[in-house]
Design a protein around this motif. Structure first.
Motif, short mmCIF file in Angstrom:
data_model
loop_
_atom_site.label_atom_id
_atom_site.label_comp_id
_atom_site.label_asym_id
_atom_site.label_seq_id
_atom_site.Cartn_x
_atom_site.Cartn_y
_atom_site.Cartn_z
N HIS A 1 -78.75 -92.64 -68.98
CA HIS A 1 -78.10 -91.84 -70.02
C HIS A 1 -77.01 -90.97 -69.39
O HIS A 1 -77.25 -89.80 -69.08
CB HIS A 1 -79.12 -90.95 -70.73
CG HIS A 1 -80.16 -91.70 -71.48
ND1 HIS A 1 -81.25 -91.10 -72.07
CD2 HIS A 1 -80.29 -93.02 -71.76
CE1 HIS A 1 -82.00 -92.00 -72.67
NE2 HIS A 1 -81.43 -93.18 -72.49
N GLN A 2 -75.85 -91.54 -69.18
CA GLN A 2 -74.74 -90.78 -68.59
C GLN A 2 -73.44 -91.20 -69.27
O GLN A 2 -73.34 -92.27 -69.88
CB GLN A 2 -74.63 -91.03 -67.08
CG GLN A 2 -75.86 -90.60 -66.29
CD GLN A 2 -76.08 -89.11 -66.28
OE1 GLN A 2 -75.15 -88.33 -66.45
NE2 GLN A 2 -77.33 -88.67 -66.09
N ARG B 1 -85.66 -89.74 -64.74
CA ARG B 1 -84.56 -88.95 -65.27
C ARG B 1 -84.20 -87.86 -64.25
O ARG B 1 -84.74 -87.82 -63.14
CB ARG B 1 -84.95 -88.31 -66.62
CG ARG B 1 -85.32 -89.32 -67.70
CD ARG B 1 -84.14 -90.15 -68.14
NE ARG B 1 -84.47 -90.99 -69.30
CZ ARG B 1 -84.19 -92.27 -69.42
NH1 ARG B 1 -83.60 -92.91 -68.42
NH2 ARG B 1 -84.50 -92.93 -70.52
N ASP B 2 -83.30 -86.97 -64.61
CA ASP B 2 -82.91 -85.88 -63.73
C ASP B 2 -84.12 -84.98 -63.45
O ASP B 2 -85.10 -84.98 -64.20
CB ASP B 2 -81.77 -85.08 -64.35
CG ASP B 2 -82.18 -84.45 -65.67
OD1 ASP B 2 -82.68 -83.30 -65.66
OD2 ASP B 2 -82.03 -85.11 -66.72
N THR B 3 -84.05 -84.19 -62.39
CA THR B 3 -85.21 -83.42 -61.97
C THR B 3 -85.63 -82.37 -63.00
O THR B 3 -86.84 -82.09 -63.13
CB THR B 3 -84.95 -82.75 -60.62
OG1 THR B 3 -83.76 -81.94 -60.71
CG2 THR B 3 -84.75 -83.79 -59.52
N GLU C 1 -84.21 -88.87 -57.31
CA GLU C 1 -84.85 -88.45 -58.56
C GLU C 1 -86.20 -89.12 -58.74
O GLU C 1 -87.15 -88.49 -59.24
CB GLU C 1 -83.92 -88.76 -59.73
CG GLU C 1 -82.64 -87.93 -59.72
CD GLU C 1 -81.60 -88.43 -60.72
OE1 GLU C 1 -80.69 -87.66 -61.03
OE2 GLU C 1 -81.71 -89.59 -61.15
N ARG C 2 -86.30 -90.38 -58.33
CA ARG C 2 -87.58 -91.10 -58.43
C ARG C 2 -88.61 -90.47 -57.48
O ARG C 2 -89.78 -90.30 -57.86
CB ARG C 2 -87.37 -92.57 -58.10
CG ARG C 2 -88.64 -93.39 -58.16
CD ARG C 2 -88.35 -94.85 -57.92
NE ARG C 2 -87.77 -95.11 -56.62
CZ ARG C 2 -86.53 -95.56 -56.43
NH1 ARG C 2 -85.73 -95.81 -57.44
NH2 ARG C 2 -86.08 -95.76 -55.20
N ASP D 1 -86.27 -89.16 -74.26
CA ASP D 1 -86.54 -90.58 -74.03
C ASP D 1 -86.91 -90.83 -72.57
O ASP D 1 -86.06 -90.83 -71.69
CB ASP D 1 -85.30 -91.39 -74.42
CG ASP D 1 -85.46 -92.87 -74.10
OD1 ASP D 1 -86.60 -93.31 -73.85
OD2 ASP D 1 -84.43 -93.58 -74.10
N LEU D 2 -88.19 -91.07 -72.34
CA LEU D 2 -88.68 -91.54 -71.05
C LEU D 2 -89.28 -92.94 -71.19
O LEU D 2 -90.02 -93.39 -70.33
CB LEU D 2 -89.74 -90.59 -70.49
CG LEU D 2 -89.30 -89.13 -70.29
CD1 LEU D 2 -90.46 -88.31 -69.74
CD2 LEU D 2 -88.11 -89.03 -69.38
#
Length: 369
Positions: A45-46, A349-351, A284-285, A38-39
């Motif tokens: 999402h944590q 999201r995470d890298t 992350e961004r 999901d992007l």
């Protein structure tokens, strides 16, 4: 095309009040499907922290009683240094747009600054308003120029940071839109995702400004804390105006678990955690933006500041379909007034997730070249 203060603004924005030609009811959740990464949805999402999960779980033992919003209202008011009368809790921030549209049916000239979240315009149209759009342009970085908004508009909606452009407008520029006789609605649903090194709190937020005439700030707790299914948000604004909005709200509109979440998320522990999350999100961004800018044919406009990044690329609608086939859901951009078929919105999201996605996106694009 238009003139304001003796200068042409045709090159800076487009204003029109024509018929609705975009699918304003389309949202990112419909892009998501089983097995897809999901992007498309801008919800973090944590795992829920204990200080939040605990009060929500405890509230389930009191569901036989009707919800009592007083404690949550006081907590939110304290967080923003407001009087409790200047807080209205809502069943998700989106309910706030509906209340504004319904309670302010007498507005003569409602204006929505686009591109932005489509729900404000949809709510206005559903309430019978004739909506005028001010459309900001990519060559200007989608940045707000207060002079583009008609002087006689008595109801103005603007996002900050703006979904989907991820632009964080200067608080001073947004504040210039406030004036007696106008209700200025600033959608700060993503304000808690913003971060600036050396700046305490949320940069460019107007949530604590009770001195600006007619200012209503809309906030959401669903993004950072992953509470989209619980539906909790709130409005901050003049007490007399919020009473009008409350009169249009259903009785007991906010559930007891949602009230427990609002109380917990207004605590000093929550605010400190929120700042840490925003700092991590900024890194992350930056990673996502840096990787995207290396992809052939992809343009990332401006300096994204929130939990999502807009991109322009040829045949974006076809590429989105192919990405879906390869396991990634991204948000189409053509349903946002001011964008079009060559736009997508990508959640941060995470890298590791970013690297996998960008690799797949690059493959899809290069196969089309």
């Amino acid at each position: 095309m238009f003139a304001r203060n003796g200068r042409s603004v045709a090159s800076k924005a487009v204003r029109h009040a024509g018929p609705m030609t975009f699918d304003l009811d389309h949202h990112g959740d419909v892009e998501v499907g089983a097995g897809l990464i999901d992007l498309a949805v801008n919800v973090r999402h944590q795992t829920m922290p204990g200080w939040l999960a605990g009060p929500i779980a405890e509230s389930l033992g009191t569901l036989s009683a009707y919800p009592d919003e007083r404690k949550a209202t006081a907590a939110v008011a304290a967080r923003h240094r407001r009087d409790p009368g200047e807080v209205l809790l809502t069943a998700g921030a989106a309910q706030g747009f509906v209340l504004l549209a319904q309670a302010l049916r007498g507005a003569r000239r409602p204006v929505v600054v686009h591109p932005q979240f489509t729900e404000p315009e949809a709510a206005l149209r559903n309430a019978g308003h004739r909506v005028e759009r001010v459309i900001l342009r990519e060559p200007d970085g989608f940045r707000l120029d207060p002079g583009l908004v008609p002087e006689d508009s008595d109801l103005v909606f603007v996002g900050n940071p703006t979904n989907p452009t991820s632009v964080l407008h200067g608080a001073a520029d947004v504040a210039k839109l406030a004036r007696p006789g106008r209700v200025l609605v600033v959608d700060e649903a993503f304000a808690d995702t913003t971060f600036r090194p050396g700046v305490p709190g949320e940069p460019e937020s107007l949530a604590d400004r009770g001195d600006l005439p007619g200012l209503v700030v809309l906030r959401s707790l669903t993004k950072t804390w992953g509470l989209a299914g619980l539906r909790i948000g709130y409005l901050l604004g003049p007490a007399d105006l919020l009473r009008r909005l409350a009169a249009a709200q259903p009785l007991w509109a906010v559930s007891t678990p949602a009230l427990a979440a609002a109380t917990a998320c207004a605590s000093p522990v929550a605010v400190a955690a929120e700042r840490e999350i925003a700092a991590a999100l900024a890194a992350e961004r930056a990673h996502l933006v840096e990787r995207l800018r290396r992809v052939p044919s992809v343009t990332v406009p401006g300096d994204p500041a929130s939990a999502f990044v807009p991109v322009r690329l040829p045949a974006a609608d076809q590429i989105r379909t192919e990405l879906r086939r390869r396991g990634y859901a991204v948000r189409r951009g053509d349903t946002f007034p001011g964008l079009g078929l060559d736009w997508l919105r990508i959640a941060v999201r995470d890298t590791a997730t970013t690297d996998g996605f960008v690799h797949t996106l690059t493959d899809v694009i290069e196969e089309r070249l």
